[in-house]
Design a protein around this motif. Structure first.
Motif, PDB file in Angstrom:
ATOM      1  N   ARG A 251       0.779  -1.073   0.059  1.00  0.00           N
ATOM      2  CA  ARG A 251      -0.087   0.038   0.100  1.00  0.00           C
ATOM      3  C   ARG A 251       0.864   1.336  -0.100  1.00  0.00           C
ATOM      4  NH1 ARG A 251      -2.560  -0.775   4.633  1.00  0.00           N
ATOM      5  NH2 ARG A 251      -4.064  -2.282   3.479  1.00  0.00           N
ATOM      6  N   ALA A 252       1.934   1.145   0.955  1.00  0.00           N
ATOM      7  CA  ALA A 252       2.846   2.330   0.990  1.00  0.00           C
ATOM      8  C   ALA A 252       3.489   2.685  -0.592  1.00  0.00           C
ATOM      9  CB  ALA A 252       3.959   2.114   1.895  1.00  0.00           C
ATOM     10  N   LEU A 253       3.793   1.524  -1.040  1.00  0.00           N
ATOM     11  CA  LEU A 253       4.588   1.707  -2.550  1.00  0.00           C
ATOM     12  C   LEU A 253       3.742   2.166  -3.539  1.00  0.00           C
ATOM     13  CD1 LEU A 253       6.744  -1.502  -2.592  1.00  0.00           C
ATOM     14  CD2 LEU A 253       7.539   0.729  -2.108  1.00  0.00           C
ATOM     15  N   GLN A 254       2.416   1.784  -3.476  1.00  0.00           N
ATOM     16  CA  GLN A 254       1.388   2.055  -4.401  1.00  0.00           C
ATOM     17  C   GLN A 254       1.033   3.775  -4.366  1.00  0.00           C
ATOM     18  OE1 GLN A 254      -1.583  -0.565  -3.593  1.00  0.00           O
ATOM     19  NE2 GLN A 254      -0.932  -2.145  -5.324  1.00  0.00           N
ATOM     20  N   SER A 255       1.068   4.067  -2.976  1.00  0.00           N
ATOM     21  CA  SER A 255       0.509   5.449  -2.699  1.00  0.00           C
ATOM     22  C   SER A 255       1.396   6.362  -2.741  1.00  0.00           C
ATOM     23  CB  SER A 255      -0.653   5.262  -1.546  1.00  0.00           C
ATOM     24  OG  SER A 255       0.060   5.177  -0.612  1.00  0.00           O
ATOM     25  N   GLY A 256       2.688   6.056  -2.213  1.00  0.00           N
ATOM     26  CA  GLY A 256       3.788   7.034  -1.607  1.00  0.00           C
ATOM     27  C   GLY A 256       3.315   7.647  -0.277  1.00  0.00           C
ATOM     28  N   ARG A 257       2.391   6.946   0.462  1.00  0.00           N
ATOM     29  CA  ARG A 257       1.887   7.586   1.837  1.00  0.00           C
ATOM     30  C   ARG A 257       2.086   6.303   2.753  1.00  0.00           C
ATOM     31  NH1 ARG A 257      -0.199  12.391   0.517  1.00  0.00           N
ATOM     32  NH2 ARG A 257      -1.150  12.853   2.569  1.00  0.00           N
ATOM     33  N   ILE A 258       2.206   6.712   3.918  1.00  0.00           N
ATOM     34  CA  ILE A 258       2.462   5.554   5.132  1.00  0.00           C
ATOM     35  C   ILE A 258       1.402   6.226   6.088  1.00  0.00           C
ATOM     36  CG2 ILE A 258       4.630   4.864   4.655  1.00  0.00           C
ATOM     37  CD1 ILE A 258       5.502   6.523   7.234  1.00  0.00           C
ATOM     38  N   ARG A 259       0.905   5.400   7.012  1.00  0.00           N
ATOM     39  CA  ARG A 259       0.382   5.628   8.308  1.00  0.00           C
ATOM     40  C   ARG A 259       1.008   4.989   9.470  1.00  0.00           C
ATOM     41  NH1 ARG A 259      -5.791   4.337   8.231  1.00  0.00           N
ATOM     42  NH2 ARG A 259      -5.677   6.091   6.617  1.00  0.00           N
ATOM     43  N   ARG A 260       1.533   5.829  10.461  1.00  0.00           N
ATOM     44  CA  ARG A 260       1.973   5.028  11.704  1.00  0.00           C
ATOM     45  C   ARG A 260       1.086   4.143  12.259  1.00  0.00           C
ATOM     46  NH1 ARG A 260       3.198  10.791  13.207  1.00  0.00           N
ATOM     47  NH2 ARG A 260       5.173  11.348  11.986  1.00  0.00           N
ATOM     48  N   VAL A 261       1.555   3.021  13.064  1.00  0.00           N
ATOM     49  CA  VAL A 261       0.820   2.165  13.766  1.00  0.00           C
ATOM     50  C   VAL A 261      -0.136   2.944  14.925  1.00  0.00           C
ATOM     51  CG1 VAL A 261       0.716   0.178  15.385  1.00  0.00           C
ATOM     52  CG2 VAL A 261       2.233   0.142  13.360  1.00  0.00           C
ATOM     53  N   GLY A 262      -1.425   2.831  14.915  1.00  0.00           N
ATOM     54  CA  GLY A 262      -2.081   3.426  16.070  1.00  0.00           C
ATOM     55  C   GLY A 262      -2.319   5.040  15.518  1.00  0.00           C
ATOM     56  N   GLY A 263      -1.931   5.443  14.381  1.00  0.00           N
ATOM     57  CA  GLY A 263      -2.259   6.772  13.950  1.00  0.00           C
ATOM     58  C   GLY A 263      -3.337   6.911  12.862  1.00  0.00           C
ATOM     59  N   SER A 264      -3.869   8.103  12.703  1.00  0.00           N
ATOM     60  CA  SER A 264      -4.880   8.015  11.680  1.00  0.00           C
ATOM     61  C   SER A 264      -4.478   9.193  10.541  1.00  0.00           C
ATOM     62  CB  SER A 264      -6.084   8.817  12.439  1.00  0.00           C
ATOM     63  OG  SER A 264      -5.573  10.144  12.837  1.00  0.00           O
ATOM     64  N   GLU A 265      -3.358   9.691  10.653  1.00  0.00           N
ATOM     65  CA  GLU A 265      -2.788  10.778   9.626  1.00  0.00           C
ATOM     66  C   GLU A 265      -2.123   9.883   8.622  1.00  0.00           C
ATOM     67  OE1 GLU A 265       0.172  14.491   9.320  1.00  0.00           O
ATOM     68  OE2 GLU A 265      -0.123  13.466  11.329  1.00  0.00           O
ATOM     69  N   GLU A 266      -2.181  10.383   7.530  1.00  0.00           N
ATOM     70  CA  GLU A 266      -1.452   9.840   6.193  1.00  0.00           C
ATOM     71  C   GLU A 266      -0.197  10.458   6.126  1.00  0.00           C
ATOM     72  OE1 GLU A 266      -3.696   8.647   2.764  1.00  0.00           O
ATOM     73  OE2 GLU A 266      -3.858   6.656   3.511  1.00  0.00           O
ATOM     74  N   ILE A 267       0.897  10.222   5.775  1.00  0.00           N
ATOM     75  CA  ILE A 267       2.066  11.044   5.667  1.00  0.00           C
ATOM     76  C   ILE A 267       2.749  10.440   4.651  1.00  0.00           C
ATOM     77  CG2 ILE A 267       4.466  11.479   6.626  1.00  0.00           C
ATOM     78  CD1 ILE A 267       3.300  10.267   9.228  1.00  0.00           C
ATOM     79  N   ALA A 268       2.967  11.658   3.562  1.00  0.00           N
ATOM     80  CA  ALA A 268       3.736  11.252   2.292  1.00  0.00           C
ATOM     81  C   ALA A 268       5.099  11.049   2.272  1.00  0.00           C
ATOM     82  CB  ALA A 268       3.303  12.767   1.428  1.00  0.00           C
TER      83      ALA A 268
END
Length: 469
Positions: A251-268
């Motif tokens: 998912r990170a490779l496809q979108s270029g975005r991640i989400r920390r475990v326990g977090g709701s914010e998507e980070i580019a």
């Protein structure tokens, strides 16, 4: 403009062969053997492509390439070199070479590249700066040349790279080379051994976690993706990554975005991904242990590292390099004797370059003389090193190669003698599987029954011995 090529080569035999091959493809070919002659020819004619050796009679073909590229920016240049090092390949690419061919090269491949260059009339524009010192890969063997060529092709883009090879072949060194010499060299290089991280912590390691995300998460933690912002993330032993982490990685490779475990914010995240494995991923995919879609996402540019046994010519240079490193780390300064170098080249090296490095460091520490001789090497090999391979884990090609090395055939007998010996276990296996039934054995083998009977007689195999009582 008709296709016209300038060939700058001071080896008359090589020049003759290349010229004839290009003329067969419709090129008009001018040849010269010096930098001065090259410059005169370039001033007099317009060329579709130039092919040039590195070491010419009056100069370095790569060092003077910058001037050529500035004056004739649309003319593709193909570099030919007997100096088969990563440094040469990188210098050629950095100076804007369309393609780099180490000697000896495949003539058909060279002709194809020349045709492509002439048609494109484009060449990459490289920087004029010198490549950094301390290039991490060593070896001039033919087996390393394709590795060097692939490395130079991914330096100036962000394509995902999958480095394949046995343990100890230097997969992380390839990743470091791509990073250090590439467009992201000013950013961080973050290596992650996914096999060494506990299963329950790998997602946190890669993507980070928020405070309170799980027991023990007393504060926010930044994961490896964020640590590698603007640089390169090296995922080693990717074949050992747990399935749930594979899903999030995809998912990170496809979108270029991640989400920390326990977090709701998507980070580019802006990172280049280089992955590596010593495992064959296709059987893992078939077994459901590795995601097929992740494999194809990672396997954009595969680089396969040869095992050390397939690059015996590099063993002595590597050993001498490791002696230099050992001295820099405070061990006694040693040199490698010719007899020791020969003995090292004869070993199988199941542990590859890493195993060689360890042995050389031990030799630097334990040798009684400044020159390491074969006796010293032999004594260290006896302490658990393997001079002969363990064929239990060897593929069929490797086992056959080792068998051929141990066998002796008279002149003219190698082909038919080897085939006869290789056929025997195949026929025996078919007879064993069919309990000596020749009709079924022929069907299993995919050959005519009469052919089977003839070969069994010639090979002195009795099918009755496979019949069940």
């Amino acid at each position: 403009m008709s296709r016209r090529a300038l060939l700058v080569e001071d080896d008359n035999a090589i020049a003759t062969v290349i010229r004839a091959a290009l003329e067969d493809e419709g090129f008009t070919v001018d040849t010269c053997d010096t930098v001065a002659c090259r410059d005169e020819s370039l001033a007099e004619h317009e060329y579709s492509v130039m092919l040039t050796d590195v070491m010419l009679l009056d100069g370095d073909g790569i060092e003077t390439l910058g001037v050529v590229r500035d004056t004739y920016p649309d003319m593709p240049v193909i570099i030919l070199s007997a100096q088969n090092t990563l440094d040469t390949a990188v210098r050629a690419t950095d100076r804007g070479a369309f393609e780099y061919f180490p000697k000896p090269f495949d003539l058909d491949e060279l002709v194809r590249a020349t045709c492509q260059a002439a048609e494109s009339r484009k060449a990459k524009t490289g920087e004029d700066s010198e490549p950094p010192d301390g290039l991490p890969l060593i070896g001039r063997s033919q087996a390393m040349q394709e590795v060097y060529r692939l490395i130079t092709r991914v330096l100036h883009n962000d394509l995902t790279v999958l480095v394949l090879g046995e343990s100890g072949t230097g997969k992380e060194l390839v990743a470091e080379a791509i990073h250090q010499l590439g467009k992201r060299k000013s950013g961080p290089f973050v290596p992650v051994n996914t096999a060494a991280i506990p299963r329950e912590l790998i997602e946190s390691e890669l993507f980070g976690h928020e405070k309170g995300a799980f027991t023990g998460a007393t504060s926010r933690s930044i994961g490896k993706f964020e640590q590698a912002q603007g640089g390169t993330l090296f995922l080693d032993e990717i074949g050992d990554m747990p399935p749930e982490a594979q899903t999030r990685l995809l998912r990170a490779l496809q979108s270029g975005r991640i989400r920390r475990v326990g977090g709701s914010e998507e980070i580019a995240v802006d990172v280049r991904i280089i992955a590596a494995t010593n495992r064959d991923l296709m059987p893992l995919i078939a077994e459901g242990g590795f995601r097929e879609d992740l494999y194809y996402r990672l396997n954009v540019v595969p680089i396969k590292l040869p095992p050390l046994r397939d690059r015996a010519d590099d063993i002595a240079p590597l050993a001498r390099h490791f002696l230099t490193l050992a001295a820099a780390e405070g061990l006694p300064k040693r040199t490698l004797g010719n007899d020791a170098a020969k003995l090292l080249a004869e070993q199988y090296w199941r542990g590859n370059v890493r195993e060689l490095r360890n042995l050389v460091f031990r030799a630097a520490l334990l040798a009684r003389e400044d020159v390491i001789d074969a006796e010293t090497v032999c004594s260290l090999l006896d302490e658990g090193e393997r001079a002969q391979p363990d064929e239990s884990g060897m593929d069929l090609g490797g086992a056959i190669t080792r068998w051929l090395e141990r066998s002796e055939f008279a002149d003219g007998d190698l082909y038919h003698g080897a085939l006869a010996e290789l056929e025997k276990p195949v026929f025996r296996h078919a007879l064993a599987k069919t309990s000596g039934n020749q009709v079924r054995a022929a069907q299993l083998l995919g050959i005519n029954r009469n052919t089977l009977r003839k070969r069994l007689s010639e090979l002195d195999i009795d099918p009755e011995g496979f019949a069940r009582g």
